[in-house]
Design a protein around this motif. Structure first.
Motif, PDB file in Angstrom:
ATOM      1  N   ARG A 161       0.811  -0.974   0.083  1.00 55.80           N
ATOM      2  CA  ARG A 161      -0.033  -0.050   0.170  1.00 55.80           C
ATOM      3  C   ARG A 161       0.865   1.527   0.096  1.00 55.80           C
ATOM      4  NH1 ARG A 161      -4.151  -0.113   4.833  1.00 55.80           N
ATOM      5  NH2 ARG A 161      -5.157  -1.499   3.342  1.00 55.80           N
ATOM      6  N   VAL A 162       0.457   2.064  -0.867  1.00 60.97           N
ATOM      7  CA  VAL A 162       1.297   3.418  -0.945  1.00 60.97           C
ATOM      8  C   VAL A 162       0.826   4.343   0.183  1.00 60.97           C
ATOM      9  CG1 VAL A 162       1.609   5.539  -2.169  1.00 60.97           C
ATOM     10  CG2 VAL A 162       1.517   3.312  -3.388  1.00 60.97           C
ATOM     11  N   GLN A 163       1.772   4.826   0.958  1.00 58.00           N
ATOM     12  CA  GLN A 163       1.481   5.593   2.328  1.00 58.00           C
ATOM     13  C   GLN A 163       1.890   7.005   2.003  1.00 58.00           C
ATOM     14  OE1 GLN A 163       0.017   4.205   4.435  1.00 58.00           O
ATOM     15  NE2 GLN A 163       0.625   2.273   5.103  1.00 58.00           N
ATOM     16  N   LYS A 164       2.641   7.301   0.937  1.00 61.55           N
ATOM     17  CA  LYS A 164       3.293   8.739   0.918  1.00 61.55           C
ATOM     18  C   LYS A 164       3.048   9.079  -0.534  1.00 61.55           C
ATOM     19  CE  LYS A 164       6.086   9.438   4.936  1.00 61.55           C
ATOM     20  NZ  LYS A 164       7.534   9.936   5.139  1.00 61.55           N
ATOM     21  N   PRO A 165       3.013  10.187  -1.272  1.00 67.23           N
ATOM     22  CA  PRO A 165       2.772  10.541  -2.304  1.00 67.23           C
ATOM     23  C   PRO A 165       4.509  10.202  -3.032  1.00 67.23           C
ATOM     24  CG  PRO A 165       2.320  12.552  -1.236  1.00 67.23           C
ATOM     25  CD  PRO A 165       2.563  11.447  -0.126  1.00 67.23           C
ATOM     26  N   ILE A 166       4.217   9.575  -4.254  1.00 66.08           N
ATOM     27  CA  ILE A 166       5.596   9.280  -4.835  1.00 66.08           C
ATOM     28  C   ILE A 166       6.051  10.272  -5.634  1.00 66.08           C
ATOM     29  CG2 ILE A 166       6.716   7.470  -6.346  1.00 66.08           C
ATOM     30  CD1 ILE A 166       4.744   5.546  -5.365  1.00 66.08           C
ATOM     31  N   ARG A 167       7.101  10.982  -5.444  1.00 66.81           N
ATOM     32  CA  ARG A 167       7.813  12.131  -6.173  1.00 66.81           C
ATOM     33  C   ARG A 167       8.830  11.804  -7.261  1.00 66.81           C
ATOM     34  NH1 ARG A 167       4.850  15.959  -3.751  1.00 66.81           N
ATOM     35  NH2 ARG A 167       4.861  15.652  -1.410  1.00 66.81           N
TER      36      ARG A 167
END
Length: 230
Positions: free
Chosen positions: A169-175
């Protein structure tokens, strides 16, 4: 006199440590002697087939002795000294065949329950020397493993894919636009495919997969050229 001799020997070992595998004099700035380096099952880039969803696939070693035994011993025996050595060697193998440098490295996350039992994430620790030498970040909390999956080694290829479905699961924006997933061992590539799919769905443009070792037929790598450690 005996005490002085022992102190001199200890000081010499600290200043000139031996090969991490056999104890003989090691190569300057390198953890192994020349013979132990040459005996390792280094995996040339041509024997790293691309995994679906990943642009490039690189592994330092074939998952054969002594690498397989070392990795198992580290994972279940918590031998942190050997873990540090394997991290150095993995960096040598990956960097020698690296076509482009990614923006960041994503070590395959462990579920918190397994992390608590084991005490460390082997993929993360093996990836540290790579991140340091490339001067790029390690993504340690961007994606989490929220599903306590069954150990992949206990399953066949079809079961592995189902086992990992929606495990991350993605927890933070991927920059970052170019990310290298790092795992300790690649077998069927199921973990890499699941993570790559998640990264691409969240806007990442290029995903690579790196590992310390990869399962491969023995005869494929035996004739491969050795990696130059200089």
């Amino acid at each position: 006199m005996k005490v002085a001799a022992h102190l001199l020997q200890a000081a010499n070992l600290l200043l000139h440590p031996g090969c991490a595998f056999c104890g003989l004099p090691r190569l300057p700035g390198y953890p192994l002697c020349e013979a132990c380096h040459a005996d390792l099952p280094w995996l040339p880039v041509e024997y790293n087939p691309t995994i679906a969803g990943c642009t490039a696939s690189l592994s330092a070693f074939a998952y054969h002795p002594p690498i397989n035994n070392l990795l198992l011993g580290i994972k279940f025996g918590k031998n942190l000294r050997e873990l540090a050595v394997m991290g150095e060697l993995t960096a040598v193998g990956i960097l020698s065949q690296l076509p482009t440098v990614p923006d960041a490295i994503l070590p395959v996350p462990l579920h918190t329950a397994r992390l608590h039992i084991r005490g460390f994430n082997q993929a993360l620790e093996l990836a540290r020397p790579l991140a340091k030498q490339l001067a790029i970040p390690l993504l340690t909390d961007t994606i989490t493993r929220h599903k306590a999956t069954q150990a992949q080694t206990e399953l066949d290829s079809n079961q592995r894919q189902h086992n990992l479905h929606q495990a991350f699961r993605v927890q933070k924006p991927i920059r970052h636009q170019h990310i290298a997933i790092f795992d300790d061992v690649i077998t069927t590539g199921s973990t890499a495919r699941e993570l790559a799919s998640l990264l691409l769905a969240h806007g990442v443009q290029q995903v690579d997969i790196w590992s310390c070792a990869r399962s491969i037929l023995r005869q494929k790598h035996e004739a491969g050229a050795q990696i130059d450690y200089h």
